[in-house]
Design a protein around this motif. Structure first.
Motif, PDB file in Angstrom:
ATOM      1  N   ALA A  34       0.830  -1.198   0.000  1.00 18.02           N
ATOM      2  CA  ALA A  34       0.000   0.000   0.000  1.00 18.02           C
ATOM      3  C   ALA A  34       0.864   1.247   0.000  1.00 18.02           C
ATOM      4  O   ALA A  34       1.899   1.299   0.671  1.00 18.02           O
ATOM      5  CB  ALA A  34      -0.910  -0.002   1.224  1.00 18.02           C
ATOM      6  N   SER A  35       0.440   2.247  -0.749  1.00 10.14           N
ATOM      7  CA  SER A  35       1.201   3.481  -0.852  1.00 10.14           C
ATOM      8  C   SER A  35       0.959   4.407   0.327  1.00 10.14           C
ATOM      9  O   SER A  35       1.783   5.275   0.623  1.00 10.14           O
ATOM     10  CB  SER A  35       0.835   4.212  -2.144  1.00 10.14           C
ATOM     11  N   GLU A  36      -0.167   4.220   0.950  1.00 10.87           N
ATOM     12  CA  GLU A  36      -0.605   5.144   1.982  1.00 10.87           C
ATOM     13  C   GLU A  36       0.136   4.903   3.293  1.00 10.87           C
ATOM     14  O   GLU A  36       0.140   3.799   3.826  1.00 10.87           O
ATOM     15  CB  GLU A  36      -2.121   4.965   2.194  1.00 10.87           C
ATOM     16  N   ARG A  37       0.752   5.982   3.815  1.00 15.73           N
ATOM     17  CA  ARG A  37       1.478   5.827   5.065  1.00 15.73           C
ATOM     18  C   ARG A  37       0.540   5.581   6.240  1.00 15.73           C
ATOM     19  O   ARG A  37       0.963   5.061   7.273  1.00 15.73           O
ATOM     20  CB  ARG A  37       2.325   7.069   5.336  1.00 15.73           C
ATOM     21  N   THR A  38      -0.726   5.940   6.049  1.00 15.28           N
ATOM     22  CA  THR A  38      -1.702   5.683   7.112  1.00 15.28           C
ATOM     23  C   THR A  38      -2.516   4.443   6.776  1.00 15.28           C
ATOM     24  O   THR A  38      -3.734   4.413   6.937  1.00 15.28           O
ATOM     25  CB  THR A  38      -2.617   6.898   7.307  1.00 15.28           C
ATOM     26  N   PHE A  39      -1.829   3.439   6.269  1.00 18.67           N
ATOM     27  CA  PHE A  39      -2.469   2.180   5.880  1.00 18.67           C
ATOM     28  C   PHE A  39      -3.291   1.613   7.020  1.00 18.67           C
ATOM     29  O   PHE A  39      -4.305   0.951   6.797  1.00 18.67           O
ATOM     30  CB  PHE A  39      -1.398   1.193   5.428  1.00 18.67           C
ATOM     31  N   SER A  40      -2.855   1.873   8.224  1.00 13.80           N
ATOM     32  CA  SER A  40      -3.570   1.345   9.384  1.00 13.80           C
ATOM     33  C   SER A  40      -4.956   1.959   9.544  1.00 13.80           C
ATOM     34  O   SER A  40      -5.754   1.486  10.342  1.00 13.80           O
ATOM     35  CB  SER A  40      -2.751   1.567  10.659  1.00 13.80           C
ATOM     36  N   ASN A  41      -5.268   2.992   8.755  1.00 12.30           N
ATOM     37  CA  ASN A  41      -6.608   3.584   8.771  1.00 12.30           C
ATOM     38  C   ASN A  41      -7.589   2.832   7.884  1.00 12.30           C
ATOM     39  O   ASN A  41      -8.772   3.175   7.839  1.00 12.30           O
ATOM     40  CB  ASN A  41      -6.562   5.033   8.299  1.00 12.30           C
ATOM     41  N   TYR A  42      -7.078   1.811   7.165  1.00 11.93           N
ATOM     42  CA  TYR A  42      -7.893   1.101   6.184  1.00 11.93           C
ATOM     43  C   TYR A  42      -8.009  -0.374   6.532  1.00 11.93           C
ATOM     44  O   TYR A  42      -7.008  -1.031   6.847  1.00 11.93           O
ATOM     45  CB  TYR A  42      -7.274   1.216   4.797  1.00 11.93           C
ATOM     46  N   ALA A  43      -9.222  -0.876   6.424  1.00 12.28           N
ATOM     47  CA  ALA A  43      -9.395  -2.318   6.372  1.00 12.28           C
ATOM     48  C   ALA A  43      -8.966  -2.778   4.988  1.00 12.28           C
ATOM     49  O   ALA A  43      -8.962  -1.994   4.033  1.00 12.28           O
ATOM     50  CB  ALA A  43     -10.846  -2.683   6.632  1.00 12.28           C
ATOM     51  N   MET A  44      -8.570  -4.026   4.866  1.00 16.74           N
ATOM     52  CA  MET A  44      -8.180  -4.508   3.549  1.00 16.74           C
ATOM     53  C   MET A  44      -8.760  -5.897   3.308  1.00 16.74           C
ATOM     54  O   MET A  44      -9.155  -6.602   4.247  1.00 16.74           O
ATOM     55  CB  MET A  44      -6.662  -4.533   3.380  1.00 16.74           C
ATOM     56  N   GLY A  45      -8.805  -6.246   2.047  1.00 22.66           N
ATOM     57  CA  GLY A  45      -9.382  -7.540   1.705  1.00 22.66           C
ATOM     58  C   GLY A  45      -8.786  -8.106   0.441  1.00 22.66           C
ATOM     59  O   GLY A  45      -8.024  -7.441  -0.266  1.00 22.66           O
ATOM     60  N   TRP A  46      -9.141  -9.358   0.163  1.00 18.02           N
ATOM     61  CA  TRP A  46      -8.711 -10.055  -1.045  1.00 18.02           C
ATOM     62  C   TRP A  46      -9.930 -10.593  -1.790  1.00 18.02           C
ATOM     63  O   TRP A  46     -10.876 -11.097  -1.157  1.00 18.02           O
ATOM     64  CB  TRP A  46      -7.766 -11.193  -0.701  1.00 18.02           C
ATOM     65  N   PRO A  51     -12.535 -15.098 -15.866  1.00 20.50           N
ATOM     66  CA  PRO A  51     -13.255 -14.515 -17.012  1.00 20.50           C
ATOM     67  C   PRO A  51     -14.722 -14.933 -17.039  1.00 20.50           C
ATOM     68  O   PRO A  51     -15.047 -16.109 -16.866  1.00 20.50           O
ATOM     69  CB  PRO A  51     -12.490 -15.056 -18.206  1.00 20.50           C
ATOM     70  N   GLY A  52     -15.577 -13.960 -17.222  1.00 23.52           N
ATOM     71  CA  GLY A  52     -16.994 -14.232 -17.340  1.00 23.52           C
ATOM     72  C   GLY A  52     -17.727 -14.360 -16.025  1.00 23.52           C
ATOM     73  O   GLY A  52     -18.947 -14.581 -16.008  1.00 23.52           O
ATOM     74  N   LYS A  53     -16.989 -14.218 -14.925  1.00 20.00           N
ATOM     75  CA  LYS A  53     -17.633 -14.347 -13.604  1.00 20.00           C
ATOM     76  C   LYS A  53     -17.440 -13.065 -12.806  1.00 20.00           C
ATOM     77  O   LYS A  53     -16.540 -12.275 -13.073  1.00 20.00           O
ATOM     78  CB  LYS A  53     -17.041 -15.524 -12.831  1.00 20.00           C
ATOM     79  N   GLU A  54     -18.311 -12.892 -11.832  1.00 19.40           N
ATOM     80  CA  GLU A  54     -18.189 -11.729 -10.965  1.00 19.40           C
ATOM     81  C   GLU A  54     -16.973 -11.881 -10.034  1.00 19.40           C
ATOM     82  O   GLU A  54     -16.578 -12.992  -9.697  1.00 19.40           O
ATOM     83  CB  GLU A  54     -19.455 -11.576 -10.119  1.00 19.40           C
ATOM     84  N   ARG A  55     -16.469 -10.740  -9.628  1.00 20.25           N
ATOM     85  CA  ARG A  55     -15.382 -10.755  -8.655  1.00 20.25           C
ATOM     86  C   ARG A  55     -15.929 -11.242  -7.318  1.00 20.25           C
ATOM     87  O   ARG A  55     -16.970 -10.753  -6.855  1.00 20.25           O
ATOM     88  CB  ARG A  55     -14.786  -9.357  -8.520  1.00 20.25           C
ATOM     89  N   GLU A  56     -15.248 -12.229  -6.727  1.00 20.28           N
ATOM     90  CA  GLU A  56     -15.771 -12.787  -5.492  1.00 20.28           C
ATOM     91  C   GLU A  56     -14.892 -12.444  -4.298  1.00 20.28           C
ATOM     92  O   GLU A  56     -13.661 -12.399  -4.397  1.00 20.28           O
ATOM     93  CB  GLU A  56     -15.969 -14.297  -5.596  1.00 20.28           C
ATOM     94  N   PHE A  57     -15.564 -12.245  -3.201  1.00 20.36           N
ATOM     95  CA  PHE A  57     -14.898 -11.932  -1.948  1.00 20.36           C
ATOM     96  C   PHE A  57     -14.234 -13.177  -1.386  1.00 20.36           C
ATOM     97  O   PHE A  57     -14.810 -14.271  -1.413  1.00 20.36           O
ATOM     98  CB  PHE A  57     -15.928 -11.404  -0.951  1.00 20.36           C
ATOM     99  N   LEU A  58     -13.014 -13.008  -0.858  1.00 19.59           N
ATOM    100  CA  LEU A  58     -12.301 -14.113  -0.235  1.00 19.59           C
ATOM    101  C   LEU A  58     -12.109 -13.897   1.258  1.00 19.59           C
ATOM    102  O   LEU A  58     -12.416 -14.775   2.059  1.00 19.59           O
ATOM    103  CB  LEU A  58     -10.930 -14.297  -0.878  1.00 19.59           C
ATOM    104  N   ALA A  59     -11.545 -12.746   1.615  1.00 12.63           N
ATOM    105  CA  ALA A  59     -11.208 -12.507   3.011  1.00 12.63           C
ATOM    106  C   ALA A  59     -11.040 -11.011   3.237  1.00 12.63           C
ATOM    107  O   ALA A  59     -10.719 -10.270   2.310  1.00 12.63           O
ATOM    108  CB  ALA A  59      -9.919 -13.242   3.383  1.00 12.63           C
ATOM    109  N   ALA A  60     -11.227 -10.607   4.487  1.00 15.22           N
ATOM    110  CA  ALA A  60     -11.017  -9.219   4.866  1.00 15.22           C
ATOM    111  C   ALA A  60     -10.445  -9.164   6.272  1.00 15.22           C
ATOM    112  O   ALA A  60     -10.656 -10.084   7.078  1.00 15.22           O
ATOM    113  CB  ALA A  60     -12.318  -8.423   4.791  1.00 15.22           C
ATOM    114  N   ILE A  61      -9.735  -8.089   6.543  1.00 19.84           N
ATOM    115  CA  ILE A  61      -9.117  -7.916   7.842  1.00 19.84           C
ATOM    116  C   ILE A  61      -9.293  -6.468   8.285  1.00 19.84           C
ATOM    117  O   ILE A  61      -9.224  -5.545   7.472  1.00 19.84           O
ATOM    118  CB  ILE A  61      -7.615  -8.320   7.806  1.00 19.84           C
ATOM    119  N   SER A  62      -9.561  -6.285   9.553  1.00 22.72           N
ATOM    120  CA  SER A  62      -9.807  -4.949  10.081  1.00 22.72           C
ATOM    121  C   SER A  62      -8.525  -4.121  10.112  1.00 22.72           C
ATOM    122  O   SER A  62      -7.424  -4.613   9.872  1.00 22.72           O
ATOM    123  CB  SER A  62     -10.390  -5.061  11.487  1.00 22.72           C
ATOM    124  N   ARG A  63      -8.683  -2.859  10.435  1.00 26.89           N
ATOM    125  CA  ARG A  63      -7.560  -1.923  10.393  1.00 26.89           C
ATOM    126  C   ARG A  63      -6.386  -2.379  11.244  1.00 26.89           C
ATOM    127  O   ARG A  63      -5.240  -2.320  10.827  1.00 26.89           O
ATOM    128  CB  ARG A  63      -8.026  -0.551  10.868  1.00 26.89           C
TER     129      ARG A  63
END
Length: 123
Positions: free
Chosen positions: A24-36, A41-53
């Protein structure tokens, strides 16, 4: 928004492991939750995992629970996805994402996306 760059994709045999990284470019990355997420092809983007700030809370999609682990290192502005016991159906383009809201990651509407990294799993 925060700029994100994934790495670590590649070719792996079924049953193998890969660890994806998200810088991440942001120095305040800890202000953001992130996910994967992933997309084929031909399918919707699917959620895998997320983690809090702060990393104290995680969420997983049922189809990866027990095989994938999300983590982060706020001191390095990095996020990770450890993928074990990979299957051919895990082959996809994998994206990291960030948002100040963990909920927006879970419902697949984060503000920031990376460009993706390709994962190929051979049978």
């Amino acid at each position: 928004q925060v700029q994100l760059v994934e790495s670590g994709g590649g070719l792996v045999q079924a049953g193998g492991s890969l660890r994806l990284s998200c810088a991440a470019s942001e120095r305040t990355f800890s202000n953001y939750a992130m996910g994967w997420f992933r997309q084929t092809p031909g399918k919707e983007r699917e959620f895998l995992a997320a983690i809090s700030r702060g990393g104290g809370s995680t969420r997983y999609a049922d189809y990866v629970k027990g095989r994938f682990t999300i983590s982060r290192d706020n001191a390095r502005n990095m996020g990770y996805l450890q993928m074990n016991s990979l299957k051919p159906e895990d082959a996809a383009t994998y994206y990291c994402a960030a948002d100040q809201s963990l909920h927006k990651l879970i419902i697949r509407t984060p503000d920031s996306w990376g460009q993706g990294t390709q994962v190929t799993v051979s049978a």
